[in-house]
Design an enzyme around this catalytic site. Structure first.
Site, PDB file in Angstrom:
ATOM      1  N   GLY A  21       0.834  -1.189   0.000  1.00 21.32           N
ATOM      2  CA  GLY A  21       0.000   0.000   0.000  1.00 21.32           C
ATOM      3  C   GLY A  21       0.866   1.235   0.000  1.00 21.32           C
ATOM      4  O   GLY A  21       2.054   1.195  -0.329  1.00 21.32           O
ATOM      5  N   ASP A 134      -4.882   5.668  11.599  1.00 18.12           N
ATOM      6  CA  ASP A 134      -5.337   4.756  10.553  1.00 18.12           C
ATOM      7  C   ASP A 134      -5.997   3.527  11.179  1.00 18.12           C
ATOM      8  O   ASP A 134      -5.778   2.405  10.738  1.00 18.12           O
ATOM      9  CB  ASP A 134      -4.161   4.348   9.660  1.00 18.12           C
ATOM     10  CG  ASP A 134      -4.643   3.685   8.366  1.00 18.12           C
ATOM     11  OD1 ASP A 134      -5.777   3.981   7.934  1.00 18.12           O
ATOM     12  OD2 ASP A 134      -3.895   2.864   7.802  1.00 18.12           O
TER      13      ASP A 134
END
Length: 885
Positions: A21, A134
């Site tokens: 990612g 996150d």
């Protein structure tokens, strides 16, 4: 740098790609030196090439590695090899939370088993100043050993803050949007993250709220067809109530998640620790566990929990059959307790919607709400979602509506034109005044008259605005007639017009009971007469029962009692009707007796401090919270050195003393037994705290050292003791005695020597009528004056001159005065909404601080007069309705 299976990085052999990612790629690898499997996170080139970002990455990795928390994935090292910068981390074999959440959400037991260690982990990071940024189900794993682990802790800080909403919309959105995507944010962003604003621990709390919502329902609270639409929903839309998706879950869980998902960070939990403690309380309340899970405790395997649940269901079913058989064979009462069913939440806007009134046919409801800024009256179908503002043309507060018996008119309280009772048509037309005073109007059954109280009562009877009487007036106006001059609130006319029921405060204490009085006036008859707080009565349409609100049994909920409408005589024992409300109030029942609506109240009460200019008395900025959470903290008093503050818990549990640093850290409990300790006051030398307590069987003054030792009673020579005030030298205490004091049944104030269990008592003379009872609250620094409450009249406050032994009424409004260091000015609270300062020499009063909706508690000043400490209650309310079967 991209690696393949079989590649070697330093002394690590890559065996698999785990994910990739925006923050780089994650590989499974074997540490050839230590002979163990690890996870490698290889940073992207732009991070490795930027010295400033790389240096920050190293510092943050070191801070996270220092967490050493069993529910946080362990970072082993930060390394560099062949121009590649990478982390070595603990490898967790198991499933992510994404894989464990079923389509309709987890059970309450499974949810709490996962949520408590999750919030434990985040709390540990917050205590070290680390914000995750996150948090999402994809970053939470439950290992094969049953232990929960939070991944990627704190590394989202490396991502530059979004400078615009369009940049935020372009961010990765979810793990499902691309294979093996490790970092994703949009559905779990806090509003401040989405707008590119700085994010602190409260941002993580919002993300935890989203995760908890998804764990509970299997869906996210904020959704959209695109990343931009999702972010727009986060910024604009309220989260749907859990009850709409999972009505089987307790309302307390809805309350906790709802607070996490506040758009305004100041209204969320301050840190994950507060959220964790709330969840632990839920676990104790609803799963029967009296112990909090240990930090790092393994999560029970869901399959094992499921098997236990099946066994529990079988056991409960068997118990239900036994109880049902017992009831069927033993209870033969002609009128059985109705079963509340089909609970439905009618309103869910932020703020207050309360004082519902059902139309006679049960199809419509009016209520008061503050969604438009000021308080207005709204009309809504019980089957609809859209409310019509009936008083939008008025900028003043309109409140406490009541449908007429024929459903064609609405009576309400309004502050317009100096206030009073008004009547309007069903759809808001033809508004006209009926009285120039009064609150909580209720109709006679023929619609020709209105009964009202002279004092406002919104929620807690003990906090109503002074003594209240009952008056009756024609529905078209005219001269009012007094029905009851004793204290009375929230009146309700009986179905045949014979009696009026009301709540009644008894004496100067907190006890409140329900009573009835003949409609034409006369002697009141008690409906309840115990230590519970019972109020807000409504009659069943047939007149055979009286429903009311009471904390009898522990929580504030709905009860009913059989009654003879003509005489007010009770015909049986009270029975509970349990609702899912944390605090139920403002009952209303349809004409057929099939529907009952109420306000479901959510309140928090925390300690705040307000900076003051000691010379001018002007407020310096906005108040700052010292405590957070859902417990009710009350009556703070700062220590002489200004470093600590003492207060007591009004609920959860009631009556324990606590101290905390003025920056909100170091919370410590001083008392923790069955006694109820209230209104603590710090001694001038900082060594002792006094409070009034019932630990001896009746209210007396007790003292305790700040370290929790040497607890002892100091008012043993008087019959009863209440709120205490220290002399400035710390040698004496002034307080009021109660009605049970044999030498002073009126409850005079008295003074005794501090730290003595048998000191002689000096009784002050009674205050002039109509006050009689004077309650000392604050002793002036020069030692001459004692400021106190005019208890019985509740009309302002007075000061007592120790030299002349006389009283001087200083203000005709307000309560709980406290001296500034100059022994000339006093700070006091008025109506729970305003702080004022009065100058004793000029009698000039000045407003210092006010709130529109919240409730301010009695203030206390630091020794230098630069800060005021007080409690602040925030109230939210939604309207619910249920069917009686």
């Amino acid at each position: 740098m991209s690696l393949s299976v079989g590649d070697r990085l330093a002394h690590y052999d890559v065996t698999a790609l785990i994910g990739e990612g925006g923050m780089g790629q994650v590989y499974r690898a074997t540490d050839t030196k230590l002979k163990r499997d690890v996870a490698l996170k290889v940073l992207p080139p732009e991070t490795a090439a930027d010295p400033e970002r790389l240096d920050r990455f190293r510092r943050e990795a070191q801070a996270i590695a220092a967490l050493n928390h069993p529910n946080v994935v362990t970072i082993y090292s930060v390394e560099e090899s062949d121009a590649a910068h990478f982390l070595t981390m603990e490898l967790v074999d198991g499933k992510t939370l994404v894989e464990l959440i079923p389509p309709r959400g987890l059970s309450l037991e499974d949810l709490l088993a996962l949520a408590i260690p999750l919030t434990d982990a985040v709390s540990a990071a917050h205590e070290r100043g680390i914000v995750h940024r996150d948090l999402k189900p994809a970053n939470v794993m439950v290992g094969d050993d049953g232990r929960l682990k939070v991944l990627d802790f704190g590394l989202a800080k490396l991502r530059p803050m979004f400078s615009s909403r369009s940049e935020a919309a372009a961010a990765p959105t979810a793990m499902h949007t691309a294979p093996h995507l490790v970092l994703g944010t949009a559905p779990y962003m806090s509003p401040e993250q989405a707008e590119g604003k700085p994010a602190d621990a409260r941002s993580d709390v919002f993300s935890l709220g989203v995760v908890l919502f998804e764990m509970a329902t299997g869906t996210r609270p904020f959704r959209g067809d695109s990343p931009a639409a999702t972010i727009s929903s986060i910024l604009r839309d309220p989260a749907p109530p859990l009850s709409e998706i999972r009505p089987d879950l307790p309302s307390d869980l809805n309350r906790v998640i709802r607070r996490c998902l506040r758009k305004d960070p100041a209204r969320r939990y301050r840190a994950a620790l507060d959220l964790r403690n709330e969840l632990a309380d839920l676990k104790e309340q609803f799963t029967g566990s009296k112990s909090m899970p240990a930090i790092g405790a393994r999560v029970p395997r869901l399959s094992h929990v499921l098997s236990l649940r099946v066994a529990a269901v079988i056991g409960v079913a068997a118990a239900i059959l036994v109880v049902a058989f017992k009831l069927a064979t033993e209870r033969r009462q002609p009128s059985q307790l109705p079963l509340p069913t089909n609970f439905k939440q009618l309103t869910n806007s932020p703020g207050i919607e309360w004082f519902p009134s059902l139309s006679p046919d049960g199809q419509w409801i009016v209520f008061a709400g503050d969604g438009a800024g000021n308080r207005d009256i709204y009309l809504q179908s019980v089957t609809g979602q859209t409310a019509i503002n009936l008083t939008a043309d008025s900028v003043d507060d309109d409140d406490q509506p009541a449908f007429s018996p024929d459903g064609g008119r609405i009576a309400f309280r309004s502050s317009r034109d100096d206030g009073g009772i008004f009547v309007m048509g069903r759809t808001g037309e033809a508004v006209r005044r009926v009285t120039r005073e009064g609150f909580n109007p209720a109709w006679s059954p023929d619609g020709s008259q209105l009964v009202y109280a002279t004092s406002r009562l919104e929620l807690r009877p003990a906090n109503s605005d002074g003594r209240s009487e009952l008056w009756v007036v024609g529905a078209t106006g005219g001269e009012p007639t007094r029905v009851h001059e004793g204290d009375a609130t929230l009146p309700e006319w009986s179905p045949r017009g014979l009696r009026i029921a009301f709540g009644q405060r008894l004496g100067a204490g907190r006890q409140t009971n329900v009573a009835t009085v003949p409609a034409e006036g006369g002697e009141a008859v008690a409906v309840t007469a115990d230590s519970a707080v019972s109020w807000n009565p409504v009659w069943a349409p047939d007149g055979e029962h009286l429903y009311y609100v009471s904390n009898r049994g522990g929580s504030t909920n709905v009860w009913r009692v059989p009654i003879d409408e003509a005489s007010g005589r009770l015909l049986g024992e009270p029975e509970p009707l349990t609702t899912p409300a944390p605090f139920a109030a403002h009952l209303t029942i349809s004409a057929d007796g099939q529907r009952l609506a109420y306000s479901s109240i959510l309140e928090t009460q925390n300690i705040y401090k307000l900076g003051l200019d000691p010379a001018s008395g002007e407020a310096l900025g906005d108040p700052v919270s010292v405590t957070t959470g859902s417990r009710f903290w009350s009556s703070p008093d700062p220590s002489p050195d200004g470093q600590w503050v003492v207060f007591y818990s009004q609920v959860q549990p009631e009556g324990d003393l606590y101290i905390i640093r003025t920056d909100g850290t170091g919370l410590r409990q001083l008392t923790s037994d069955q006694a109820t300790d209230r209104v603590p006051r710090w001694s001038p030398d900082g060594d002792w705290i006094v409070s009034f307590s019932d630990r001896s069987g009746r209210l007396q003054i007790w003292e305790i050292r700040v370290d929790g030792s040497e607890l002892r009673q100091v008012s043993g020579t008087v019959g009863e003791g209440g709120v205490a005030a220290w002399s400035p030298d710390g040698t004496r205490l002034a307080f009021t005695t109660g009605a049970s004091d044999p030498e002073s049944p009126a409850g005079n104030a008295c003074i005794l020597e501090a730290h003595s269990t048998d000191a002689a008592v000096v009784r002050l003379p009674p205050a002039p009528p109509p006050d009689s009872r004077f309650v000392p609250n604050s002793w002036s620094v020069d030692g001459r004056w004692i400021a106190g409450q005019n208890w019985y009249s509740r009309l302002g406050f007075s000061v007592y001159d120790l030299e002349t032994q006389t009283y001087d009424r200083l203000s005709e409004f307000g309560e709980w005065p406290v001296w500034f260091p100059d022994s000339r000015r006093l700070l006091f609270v008025s109506g729970g909404r305003e702080f004022h300062i009065v100058d004793m020499s000029t009698r000039v009063t000045k407003l210092v601080f006010s709130v529109l909706r919240d409730t301010l508690g009695p203030p206390r000043l630091t020794r230098d007069g630069r800060e005021a400490y007080f409690s602040r209650r925030v109230t939210e309310s939604d309207v619910w309705v249920f069917t009686l079967q």
